[in-house]
Design a protein around this motif. Structure first.
Motif, PDB file in Angstrom:
ATOM      1  N   LYS A   8       0.815  -1.299   0.077  1.00 57.25           N
ATOM      2  CA  LYS A   8      -0.022   0.085   0.131  1.00 57.25           C
ATOM      3  C   LYS A   8       0.816   1.212   0.010  1.00 57.25           C
ATOM      4  N   THR A   9       1.994   1.066   0.739  1.00 55.06           N
ATOM      5  CA  THR A   9       2.800   2.566   0.931  1.00 55.06           C
ATOM      6  C   THR A   9       3.447   2.620  -0.621  1.00 55.06           C
ATOM      7  N   MET A  10       4.004   1.684  -1.192  1.00 53.64           N
ATOM      8  CA  MET A  10       4.803   1.694  -2.313  1.00 53.64           C
ATOM      9  C   MET A  10       3.668   2.318  -3.408  1.00 53.64           C
ATOM     10  N   TRP A  11       2.516   1.652  -3.399  1.00 58.48           N
ATOM     11  CA  TRP A  11       1.291   2.068  -4.404  1.00 58.48           C
ATOM     12  C   TRP A  11       1.110   3.495  -4.340  1.00 58.48           C
ATOM     13  N   ASP A  12       1.021   4.201  -2.898  1.00 63.42           N
ATOM     14  CA  ASP A  12       0.477   5.375  -2.616  1.00 63.42           C
ATOM     15  C   ASP A  12       1.704   6.234  -3.128  1.00 63.42           C
ATOM     16  N   SER A  13       2.957   5.836  -2.957  1.00 57.95           N
ATOM     17  CA  SER A  13       3.975   6.775  -3.327  1.00 57.95           C
ATOM     18  C   SER A  13       4.099   6.966  -4.866  1.00 57.95           C
ATOM     19  N   VAL A  14       3.415   6.230  -5.686  1.00 63.18           N
ATOM     20  CA  VAL A  14       3.344   6.326  -6.879  1.00 63.18           C
ATOM     21  C   VAL A  14       2.106   6.700  -7.685  1.00 63.18           C
ATOM     22  N   MET A  15       1.033   6.204  -7.283  1.00 63.31           N
ATOM     23  CA  MET A  15      -0.091   6.416  -7.786  1.00 63.31           C
ATOM     24  C   MET A  15      -1.253   7.298  -7.073  1.00 63.31           C
ATOM     25  N   ASN A  16      -1.113   7.482  -5.718  1.00 64.00           N
ATOM     26  CA  ASN A  16      -1.759   8.274  -5.137  1.00 64.00           C
ATOM     27  C   ASN A  16      -1.675   9.964  -5.308  1.00 64.00           C
ATOM     28  N   GLU A  17      -2.335  10.612  -5.959  1.00 59.71           N
ATOM     29  CA  GLU A  17      -2.230  12.064  -6.184  1.00 59.71           C
ATOM     30  C   GLU A  17      -1.928  12.772  -5.178  1.00 59.71           C
ATOM     31  N   ASN A  18      -2.241  12.431  -3.871  1.00 60.55           N
ATOM     32  CA  ASN A  18      -2.097  13.357  -2.599  1.00 60.55           C
ATOM     33  C   ASN A  18      -0.589  13.053  -1.997  1.00 60.55           C
ATOM     34  N   LYS A  19      -0.160  12.006  -2.566  1.00 61.23           N
ATOM     35  CA  LYS A  19       1.200  11.453  -1.641  1.00 61.23           C
ATOM     36  C   LYS A  19       2.302  11.332  -2.724  1.00 61.23           C
ATOM     37  N   ASN A  20       2.046  11.406  -4.043  1.00 59.80           N
ATOM     38  CA  ASN A  20       3.223  11.197  -5.042  1.00 59.80           C
ATOM     39  C   ASN A  20       3.802  12.721  -5.253  1.00 59.80           C
ATOM     40  N   PRO A  21       5.099  12.798  -5.887  1.00 56.86           N
ATOM     41  CA  PRO A  21       5.851  14.141  -5.920  1.00 56.86           C
ATOM     42  C   PRO A  21       5.021  14.879  -6.965  1.00 56.86           C
ATOM     43  N   LEU A  22       3.819  14.409  -7.489  1.00 59.51           N
ATOM     44  CA  LEU A  22       3.177  15.381  -8.506  1.00 59.51           C
ATOM     45  C   LEU A  22       1.981  15.972  -7.769  1.00 59.51           C
ATOM     46  N   LYS A  23       1.733  16.158  -6.338  1.00 54.89           N
ATOM     47  CA  LYS A  23       0.753  16.322  -5.501  1.00 54.89           C
ATOM     48  C   LYS A  23       0.510  17.858  -5.806  1.00 54.89           C
ATOM     49  N   ASN A  24       1.462  18.627  -6.075  1.00 50.01           N
ATOM     50  CA  ASN A  24       1.337  20.163  -6.286  1.00 50.01           C
ATOM     51  C   ASN A  24       1.065  20.519  -7.470  1.00 50.01           C
ATOM     52  N   GLN A  25       0.936  19.582  -8.382  1.00 48.94           N
ATOM     53  CA  GLN A  25       0.692  20.016  -9.962  1.00 48.94           C
ATOM     54  C   GLN A  25      -0.817  20.102  -9.953  1.00 48.94           C
ATOM     55  N   PRO A  26      -1.428  20.756 -10.682  1.00 53.13           N
ATOM     56  CA  PRO A  26      -2.658  20.743 -11.330  1.00 53.13           C
ATOM     57  C   PRO A  26      -3.080  19.260 -11.786  1.00 53.13           C
ATOM     58  N   ILE A  27      -4.237  18.899 -11.430  1.00 56.75           N
ATOM     59  CA  ILE A  27      -4.786  17.362 -11.992  1.00 56.75           C
ATOM     60  C   ILE A  27      -4.396  17.209 -13.307  1.00 56.75           C
ATOM     61  N   PRO A  28      -4.940  18.175 -14.265  1.00 59.94           N
ATOM     62  CA  PRO A  28      -4.646  17.709 -15.642  1.00 59.94           C
ATOM     63  C   PRO A  28      -3.233  17.380 -15.815  1.00 59.94           C
ATOM     64  N   THR A  29      -2.235  18.495 -15.414  1.00 64.06           N
ATOM     65  CA  THR A  29      -0.707  18.427 -15.546  1.00 64.06           C
ATOM     66  C   THR A  29      -0.452  17.139 -15.024  1.00 64.06           C
ATOM     67  N   ALA A  30      -0.867  16.679 -13.889  1.00 63.75           N
ATOM     68  CA  ALA A  30      -0.245  15.308 -13.343  1.00 63.75           C
ATOM     69  C   ALA A  30      -0.948  14.150 -14.025  1.00 63.75           C
ATOM     70  N   HIS A  31      -2.201  14.205 -14.618  1.00 57.85           N
ATOM     71  CA  HIS A  31      -2.471  12.951 -15.399  1.00 57.85           C
ATOM     72  C   HIS A  31      -1.693  13.050 -16.909  1.00 57.85           C
ATOM     73  N   LEU A  32      -1.293  13.961 -17.395  1.00 56.78           N
ATOM     74  CA  LEU A  32      -0.498  14.137 -18.462  1.00 56.78           C
ATOM     75  C   LEU A  32       0.950  13.298 -18.279  1.00 56.78           C
ATOM     76  N   LEU A  33       1.363  13.859 -17.122  1.00 55.22           N
ATOM     77  CA  LEU A  33       2.613  13.464 -17.034  1.00 55.22           C
ATOM     78  C   LEU A  33       2.678  11.782 -16.450  1.00 55.22           C
ATOM     79  N   MET A  34       1.559  11.404 -16.006  1.00 53.26           N
ATOM     80  CA  MET A  34       1.239  10.134 -15.613  1.00 53.26           C
ATOM     81  C   MET A  34       1.165   9.253 -16.728  1.00 53.26           C
ATOM     82  N   GLN A  35       0.550   9.836 -17.807  1.00 52.29           N
ATOM     83  CA  GLN A  35       0.242   8.992 -18.966  1.00 52.29           C
ATOM     84  C   GLN A  35       1.799   8.920 -19.651  1.00 52.29           C
ATOM     85  N   MET A  36       2.515  10.061 -19.690  1.00 48.76           N
ATOM     86  CA  MET A  36       3.821   9.996 -20.374  1.00 48.76           C
ATOM     87  C   MET A  36       4.872   8.891 -19.501  1.00 48.76           C
TER      88      MET A  36
END
Length: 86
Positions: A8-36
């Protein structure tokens, strides 16, 4: 720490938008970066197994998975804000 909590901790560190390094990005930006990142990892795994034909399948699967996760997040966030008005 149990194995389930470790996963769960490993999953959250990558996939949880409130815990991964992209948490400060707007959701559309985070989505694009996750897709890339998903496309990049699809290519890496395809090259690792030595099959260029697998890339299309893994890229499509990653795109569907990441899109589904982000659509779910958006729906949940929208529901939270709509219910908080009551």
């Amino acid at each position: 720490m149990t194995t389930n909590m470790n996963i769960k901790t490993m999953w959250d560190s990558v996939m949880n938008e409130n815990k991964n390094p992209l948490k400060n990005q707007p959701i559309p930006t985070a989505h694009l970066l996750m897709q890339m990142l998903a496309w990049m990892w699809s290519a890496i795994f395809s090259l690792m197994v030595g099959s260029y034909f697998v890339f299309g399948v893994t890229a499509a699967a990653h795109t569907l998975l990441i899109s589904g996760i982000f659509i779910t997040i958006l729906v949940f966030k929208k529901a939270e804000t709509d219910n908080s008005v009551e």
